[in-house]
Design an enzyme around this catalytic site. Structure first.
Site, short mmCIF file in Angstrom:
data_model
loop_
_atom_site.label_atom_id
_atom_site.label_comp_id
_atom_site.label_asym_id
_atom_site.label_seq_id
_atom_site.Cartn_x
_atom_site.Cartn_y
_atom_site.Cartn_z
N CYS A 165 44.04 44.20 49.96
CA CYS A 165 43.99 43.50 48.40
C CYS A 165 43.99 44.19 47.30
O CYS A 165 44.45 44.04 46.26
CB CYS A 165 42.84 42.63 48.61
SG CYS A 165 41.05 43.85 48.54
N ARG A 222 50.15 37.31 44.43
CA ARG A 222 49.13 36.91 43.78
C ARG A 222 49.46 36.01 42.68
O ARG A 222 48.99 34.80 42.32
CB ARG A 222 48.17 37.95 43.32
CG ARG A 222 47.36 38.71 44.03
CD ARG A 222 46.31 37.81 44.83
NE ARG A 222 45.21 37.14 44.00
CZ ARG A 222 44.33 37.86 43.51
NH1 ARG A 222 43.75 39.18 43.62
NH2 ARG A 222 43.47 37.14 42.90
N ASP A 228 39.66 46.99 53.52
CA ASP A 228 39.34 46.61 52.18
C ASP A 228 38.19 47.90 52.04
O ASP A 228 37.79 48.58 52.73
CB ASP A 228 38.57 45.44 51.86
CG ASP A 228 38.18 45.05 50.31
OD1 ASP A 228 38.87 45.83 49.61
OD2 ASP A 228 37.62 44.19 50.07
N HIS A 256 37.11 35.43 48.28
CA HIS A 256 38.06 35.66 47.43
C HIS A 256 39.38 34.81 47.94
O HIS A 256 40.39 35.46 48.56
CB HIS A 256 38.42 37.37 47.71
CG HIS A 256 39.28 37.91 46.54
ND1 HIS A 256 39.56 37.06 45.44
CD2 HIS A 256 39.59 39.18 46.31
CE1 HIS A 256 40.45 37.56 44.74
NE2 HIS A 256 40.56 38.98 45.10
N GLN A 287 43.30 35.73 47.05
CA GLN A 287 43.51 37.07 47.74
C GLN A 287 44.23 36.37 49.07
O GLN A 287 45.32 36.84 49.41
CB GLN A 287 42.50 37.79 47.67
CG GLN A 287 43.08 39.09 48.51
CD GLN A 287 44.01 39.92 47.62
OE1 GLN A 287 43.58 40.15 46.63
NE2 GLN A 287 45.11 40.12 48.13
N ARG A 299 35.37 35.01 37.92
CA ARG A 299 34.80 36.20 38.82
C ARG A 299 33.49 36.45 38.86
O ARG A 299 33.10 36.82 37.49
CB ARG A 299 35.89 37.21 38.53
CG ARG A 299 35.40 38.56 39.34
CD ARG A 299 36.47 39.69 39.40
NE ARG A 299 37.44 39.46 40.37
CZ ARG A 299 38.37 40.13 40.78
NH1 ARG A 299 38.31 41.58 40.47
NH2 ARG A 299 39.23 39.99 41.87
N1 NVA Z 1 35.90 43.52 48.27
C1 NVA Z 1 36.15 43.83 47.10
C2 NVA Z 1 37.60 43.31 46.68
C3 NVA Z 1 38.03 43.74 45.25
C4 NVA Z 1 39.27 42.99 44.96
C5 NVA Z 1 35.16 43.80 46.02
O1 NVA Z 1 34.60 42.66 46.11
O2 NVA Z 1 34.83 44.62 45.07
N1 CP Z 2 42.62 42.28 44.65
C1 CP Z 2 42.00 42.05 43.33
O1 CP Z 2 41.44 40.98 43.28
O2 CP Z 2 42.31 43.05 42.41
P1 CP Z 2 41.63 43.09 41.28
O3 CP Z 2 39.98 43.46 41.52
O4 CP Z 2 42.15 44.02 40.39
O5 CP Z 2 41.60 41.64 40.62
#
Ligand code: NVA
Ligand code: CP
Length: 307
Positions: free
Chosen positions: A260, A288, A220, A131, A134, A104
């Protein structure tokens, strides 16, 4: 065997997703029946986090343990990754000591460079652009509740972020439509989204029109990780892009609502929607775990058949 990575949704084909969804179902059934299934005995997953996470860490770590393997957590704060070690060097070293890597991070380019120097499969656990895990879970959740997503309409309300881009790629791979509504200035960038064309999505200036007739309404956060400096400006720009009960009433009567997570009630979604009858967010979060177990098994063992 050639290494297969999962860096963006379109890295896998429709046939592979069909296999993975069928496999997910079997793996989930075993889990629910407390059946031990350890195909990844002695395998090690390394999870690298440069951004915060609850679901992604938990689902990969628990999933790997449930498959008989081990998971190791690294973050930027207390590894050499945060002190400027080149990503190519990190990839060489980490992939000599493990069987699978999940990352990540910020720019998609980082996971691409890591994968190019890795001896083992690499999974994108979220980048600024995509992502993919997801959306695998989201589509599996849709299939569980409503059957095939082919030909269906997904309404995306809000920011054209990593999750939105991945929905758009998935629409091309699995042949469904996305109705996107973003505030002015936040429109989809097809190249950044990695799209082949524009025939699987349509943009709507009015979020209500995007939701009209949809089979699934999803949104989101207004401000994704890494964009915190824009938070106040985004709160103003996005205030009319909240999924509320009036919007859900324009979707199909049996439309699903997904997010998500983490969610901000009163910003991108009203509490009455996320906590209401259309919402399947808890199934979505749980899935997930199951889809990623199928994915890890596939990347390490290829197609297996004991279902
Ligand atoms: N779009 C959000 C998703 C978090 C799971 C982010 O990138 O922070
Ligand atoms: N939806 C998701 O990826 O959640 P986290 O940021 O908690 O991993």
């Amino acid at each position: 065997m050639q290494i297969k990575h999962f860096l963006q949704f379109k890295d896998l084909s429709r046939d592979e997703f069909e296999y993975l969804f069928q496999r997910t179902r079997w793996i989930k059934e075993q889990f629910k029946a407390y059946q031990t299934y350890h195909p990844l005995h002695d395998r090690t997953l390394v999870m690298i986090f440069e951004k915060a996470s609850t679901r992604t860490r938990l689902s990969f770590e628990a999933g790997m343990q449930q498959l008989g393997g081990a998971a190791i957590y690294l973050n930027t704060r207390d590894s050499q990754l945060g002190r400027g070690e080149p990503v190519e060097d990190a990839a060489q070293v980490i992939s000599r000591m493990s069987d699978l890597v999940m990352i990540r991070t910020f720019e998609q380019e980082i996971v691409e460079r890591f994968a190019a120097h890795s001896r083992v499969p690499v999974i994108n656990g979220l980048t600024n652009e995509y992502h993919p895990c997801q959306i695998m879970a989201d589509i599996y959740t849709f299939i569980e509740h409503r059957g095939s997503i082919k030909g269906k309409t997904v309404a995306w309300i809000g920011d054209s972020n990593n999750v939105c881009n991945t929905w758009l790629q998935a629409a091309e791979v699995l042949d469904f439509n996305v109705h996107v509504s973003t505030p002015p200035g936040y429109e989809v960038e097809p190249e950044r989204a990695g799209l082949y064309g524009t025939d699987h999505y349509e943009e709507f200036p009015d979020p209500m029109e995007a939701a009209r007739g949809a089979d699934l309404v999803t949104t989101d956060v207004w401000t994704s990780m890494g964009f915190e400096a824009e938070n106040e400006e985004r709160k103003r720009d996005f205030e009319d892009w909240q999924v509320d009960a009036d919007m859900m009433r324009l979707a199909k009567p049996d439309a699903l609502f997904m997010h998500c997570l983490p969610a901000h009630r009163g910003e991108e979604v009203a509490a009455e929607v996320i906590d209401g009858p259309h919402s399947v967010v808890w199934d979505e979060a749980e899935n997930r775990l199951h889809v990623q177990k199928a994915l890890m098994e596939y990347l390490l063992l290829g197609k297996v058949s004991n279902s």
